[in-house]
Every structure is written in structure tokens, then in C-alpha cells.
Design a protein around this motif. Sequence first.
Motif: not given
Ligand code: C5P
Length: 255
Positions: A52, A203, A236
Amino acid sequence: MTPAASDPAGSDKEVMMVSHAGSCLFCALDTNDLETALSFARQLRGAVGGLKLGLEFFVANGPEGIRKVTAAGGLPLFLDLKFHDIPNTAAGAVRSAVALEPTFLTIHTSGGAAMMKAAAETAHSEAERLGIARPRLLGVTVLTSLTDRELHSVGQETPVAEQVQRLAALAQEAGLDGVVCSPHEIAAVRAQSGADFTIMVPGIRPATALLGDQKRVMTPAQARAAGADYLVIGRPITQEKDPAAAARKIAAELR
Ligand code: C5P
């Protein structure tokens, strides 16, 4: 060419040609640095189902940067640019994005039915004109950073869960292929929208990771069990010493 590009008719929901335990994982490369993204793309080949890239990367590196990362990884691309504008302008943005051959592309559902219809029609017609696979258009429902209280402050009285369902229904009627929603809305959207509607979920935290906020996250297995098709996981994987090993470990939780 992405794997999906070998399926120009592309009406099936399952668009991935890659098939391994991590096929449903999209790793979010949240960086503005081209070399960092290229390095992750090379390392993650075979360990995840796709990459992504979002606005942070796109604004810094443009279409050429996107092409370079896609070529380095040889993986399906989730181009998360979250378009939101009047129908003509949003459709124009989709037209430009189609040439990058994303497997998934996002627009905001709150832009309304006319905007989503124009975007969906343009995705079809432009892909046909170029002779490539059309991107699957996913609608961003309610940003996971927004709470009921914050929605209220912008004049939106409907609670988040109800609003996500409303927007998902609108997206489906307008011809979108699916939505992005938080883990908490997966089951309700799946029940409402049926098996053919794609649900992409951020998330997510591996079961082995420390859960900072237990309420707002789900493990990969929980999200898949609730009905998610694809999981977006960033830190992660990207913050681990060996990102490919971290991705494979997450994939193993899904077996
Ligand atoms: O938290 P993480 O690094 O896994 O996030 C990956 C993607 O998920 C981010 O690019 C963000 O766009 C999205 N995200 C989201 N809502 C969250 C956390 C992350 O939409 N609470």
C-alpha cells in the motif's frame, strides 16, 4: 504489470494471482523516501500479497516513484490516495491513476453517489481504453481516527457504526467494488453487503504484539474470521528488523 493485469475482464472479487498464506496482507509503506520504499518492496516480495502506497509517498515521489516501487516489488499495488472532489474532478483523478495499474484505488464515500458513480465509470472506461485491468475501487467510509464525538463536531449526528453501514450501502449502489473500514464494522458490512463486496481493513495488530489500545485493534485471525478480505498492516512489519519474517509470522497466524 501487476498480477491483476493479466485479468483484464476482471469481474471476480479475488483478483490476486499470488497465492500463499500472506496473500491477503497489504503492507503499508508509510514513508516519503523512495529508497526506503524500494528496499521494503524488494524484501517483501513473496511474503505479502501487495503493497500500500498513500499520499505521503505519492506527494513526495509522484507517479514515477509509484512505478519504481511496483517494479521493484512485483506485487499488486493498493494506491490509497483517498480522492474526494466534485464528480468531474474525482473522475479525472481516477483516470490518471488507472495508468499506474493499481489493483486497488480509494475514494471517499462521503463525496456522494454521483462522485462514486463517475469514478467507477471512469475506472472501467479508462482501463478498457488502455487495455489493462481496471482497478478495484474501494470507498473509504469513516476514517478510523474519528470518534462519535468528532463526527458530532462536524455536524454528523449518526454514530460511527451506523454511518459506516450507510456509506457502504451507498458505495455498493454506486458501483464501487468494496470499502475500507475499521475491524469493528467488518461483520455488519459483510452481513449487509454480501460475499462479493470487498472489505479491506486497517488497524490490525498481530496477536504477539503489544496492543496499545485493545478496543481499536484486532488480530489478523479475528479480522479474517469477522469477514475481512484484505488486511492493511504497516508498522508491525516495517518497524521490525526483518520485515519479511515479520510478515510471514503474521501470515502464519492466519493458517
Ligand atoms: O498502524 P499501521 O502502521 O499498521 O497502519 C497501516 C495503515 O493503516 C496506515 O497507512 C493507515 O492508512 C491505516 N490505518 C488506519 N487506521 C488506523 C491505523 C492505521 O486507517 N487506526
